[in-house]
Enzyme design. Structure first.
Site, short mmCIF file in Angstrom:
data_model
loop_
_atom_site.label_atom_id
_atom_site.label_comp_id
_atom_site.label_asym_id
_atom_site.label_seq_id
_atom_site.Cartn_x
_atom_site.Cartn_y
_atom_site.Cartn_z
CD GLU A 118 22.77 13.66 -16.15
OE1 GLU A 118 23.32 13.86 -17.25
OE2 GLU A 118 21.76 12.92 -16.02
CD GLN A 161 23.00 19.21 -25.49
OE1 GLN A 161 23.94 18.66 -24.92
NE2 GLN A 161 21.79 18.67 -25.56
CG LEU A 197 -2.02 -1.05 1.25
CD1 LEU A 197 -2.75 -1.01 2.57
CD2 LEU A 197 -2.99 -0.87 0.09
#
Length: 615
Positions: A356, A417, A179
């Site tokens: 990461e 990037q 649960l």
């Protein structure tokens, strides 16, 4: 302890968990009750720990990844004699060490702050890796996870890393109580669903009844004797175990039991069993700190050097001077230049691959063991691990982060990037230090300073080469700045750092030819910020123009604004920042398109001093 005694200890841990939550009026007793037998056997038979010496190098390390089950952990500490009943019943109260989720800031026996699920195992992997490759000590790492957090991707980053590194000193215990917070978990009581996943990452797995203390005991023994693989013990348990009205029932997560006294009676009443945790083995002391002389690399003024190159060379030099410095990278070491450290100090370099979250977790684990970690990747990719950074701050962890390839100045690679949010997110971390150097000598000096700072330290580096403007003997105290252009006639002040500092200097030179003198401040310390210098500039020039290769929210401009939030008049403040969505273009084109190059700075300055020519 014999079987009956272990059963009784498990019941005591349940009772004390119920009592603590009842006294607080909040907490997670049912999540504690499911794992009570697992904890009882661990503390009574297998954990080796000296509570009087939490820094003992031979201590096993226990991580409660399901941090909401803190009543269970505190009840175990009480059974071990580390705290008393009065303190236990102060759970969650103002001033208590026993917080809702455990933190090492309050309790010396807690390895890391947990409660953001999915972090305990990754950090446990870091601690176990330190034991194998750095401390070279025989301690074991035990991690208790909940089944709900098995849905977190960070768990499987950790599982793969541990299997790859053959961390046979690591055992994870998965409390499969079926649960979660709002109902059943994804796999319910299907133990093999979890075991298959761990086996896929080369773990040894053991499936058991998590309420059979003898089976638990055998499983722990098997884990200790397993070599070459980490072990996952998958334990079937019942949430709220031992109380009829709570056992395996939905809707009771995170709530004290309605009738605590009745539940305590059903569990056999209050007990005061004391468990004698095994003493740790005698091992050599932890590594000594560095004793060598730091000889940082040096560059001459006018050289063209990327700050990322300076980072790699300075980190390597720091590693030579200090034996406690370690480096980690997310498979971009050839770009961040951490590969230079790897070549010189391969025994203290850790490749974390494109994971990461696990990289930051490993750094946190290393820091907990007394090492000084430097973790590097592209600034943009640290966003993926931000919750680990946030939790590291809660732990009081001292880690160094390097975000390279920051801003639009990286050029053609495009926006995926480009780190354009990193200053904001790192400034928001409690107690953090945020530094943004503009040249090689400054980078080297700032990196060396970070080694002995507290908390989260972030150094932002750039991809492209920039001119060296400071001599190698210049000093850059954290919290300082450098005034590079100044006169008594300055019409405004340009505040910049990193890449935009060079654009600001070029703009100042162009404006000087037009008889528009401006002040230029290198705000390399973004946090803490140099309030005194900024206030003086505001008083002298009346206007501040900030220029940053970052989004306008939360970066350099907001750092400057912080200097004027003490009630004094706020000067005229204009910000140049990246407000559009960049595409692919050359670095120079990117800076111009964002309006943060020398030409744009000069144009803004002319408008601000009302020197713009109106056609």
């Amino acid at each position: 302890m014999n079987t009956d005694e272990l059963v009784a200890l498990g019941q005591q841990l349940r009772v004390d968990s119920v009592r603590a939550a009842a006294a607080a009026g909040s907490g997670h007793p049912t999540s504690s009750m499911s794992a009570a037998d697992l904890m009882a056997v661990l503390f009574a038979h297998h954990l080796r720990y000296d509570f009087d010496r939490p820094d003992h190098p031979g201590n096993d390390r226990f991580v409660l990844s399901k941090g909401h089950a803190s009543p269970l952990l505190y009840s175990a500490y009480k059974a071990a004699g580390a705290l008393d009943d009065e303190e236990l019943l102060g759970f969650r109260k103002l001033g208590s060490r026993l917080e809702g989720h455990p933190t090492p800031q309050r309790l010396p026996w807690v390895e890391t702050a947990t409660g953001s699920l999915g972090q305990g195992l990754p950090i446990g992997v870091g601690i176990a890796l330190a034991g194998k490759r750095l401390d070279r000590a025989d301690y074991r790492v035990w991690v208790l996870c909940g089944d709900s957090e098995m849905a977190e991707g960070s768990i499987w980053e950790a599982a793969e890393h541990a299997g790859y590194e053959h961390l046979d000193n690591l055992t994870v215990i998965v409390d499969v109580n079926r649960l979660g917070q709002r109902g059943p978990t994804r796999h319910g009581h299907d133990l093999d669903a979890y075991a298959r996943r761990f086996r896929a990452f080369d773990w040894h797995t053991i499936e058991i009844d998590g309420h059979d203390v003898d089976a638990i005991d055998r499983a722990y023994g098997e884990a200790i004797s397993t070599t070459g693989q980490p072990t996952a013990i998958i334990a079937r348990t019942l949430k709220g175990k031992g109380v009829h009205d709570t056992e395996d029932r939905e809707g009771l997560h995170g709530k004290p039991l309605k009738d605590a006294d009745e539940a305590i009676e059903e569990l056999g009443g209050v007990r005061d069993i004391r468990v004698r945790v095994h003493e740790p083995p005698s091992v050599r002391p932890l590594h000594a700190g560095g004793a060598g002389t730091l000889e940082l690399p040096r560059w001459d003024k006018g050289e063209q050097v990327a700050t990322r190159d300076a980072y790699g060379r300075a980190l390597t030099a720091l590693g030579t001077a200090r034996g406690d410095v370690v480096a980690l990278d997310g498979e971009v070491g050839d770009s961040t230049r951490s590969e230079l450290f790897a070549k010189e100090h391969p025994d203290r370099f850790f490749e974390c691959y494109i994971a990461e979250q696990q990289m930051i977790a490993t750094a946190v684990g290393f820091a907990r063991r007394g090492w000084v970690p430097y973790a590097s990747t592209f600034a943009a990719f640290l966003t993926r691990a931000y919750d680990f950074v946030r939790m590291a701050s809660i732990s009081g962890s001292g880690i160094n982060l390097n975000g390279s390839h920051a801003g639009v100045a990286i050029g053609q690679d495009g926006p995926s990037q480009m780190g354009l949010e990193d200053l904001a997110m790192m400034r928001a971390v409690h107690g953090s230090t945020v530094l943004y150097p503009s040249d090689a000598n400054q980078t080297a000096k700032l990196l060396a300073e970070t080694a002995d700072l507290d908390g989260i330290r972030y150094l932002r580096t750039s991809r492209g080469a920039t001119p060296v403007i400071y001599g190698p003997d210049e000093e850059f105290p954290v919290g300082g700045s450098k005034v590079l252009r100044s006169s008594g006639d300055d019409r405004l002040t340009i505040v910049a750092a990193g890449v935009t500092l060079h654009e600001a200097l070029a703009a100042a030179d162009a404006l000087a030819e037009e008889d528009i003198p401006v002040r230029v401040i290198d705000l390399y310390s973004v946090k803490p910020v140099d309030r005194a210098t900024l206030r003086r500039a505001a008083e002298d020039t009346g206007c501040l123009l900030t220029v940053e290769d970052h989004r306008e929210e939360g970066g350099l401009g907001d750092a400057v604004l912080d200097a004027f939030l003490d009630g004094r008049p706020v000067p005229r403040l204009v910000r140049l920042a990246v407000r559009t969505m960049p595409g692919s273009a050359s670095p120079a084109e990117q800076l111009h398109a964002a309006g943060i190059d020398a030409e744009s700075i000069a144009a803004s300055a002319r408008l601000l001093v009302e020197e713009a020519v109106v056609p």
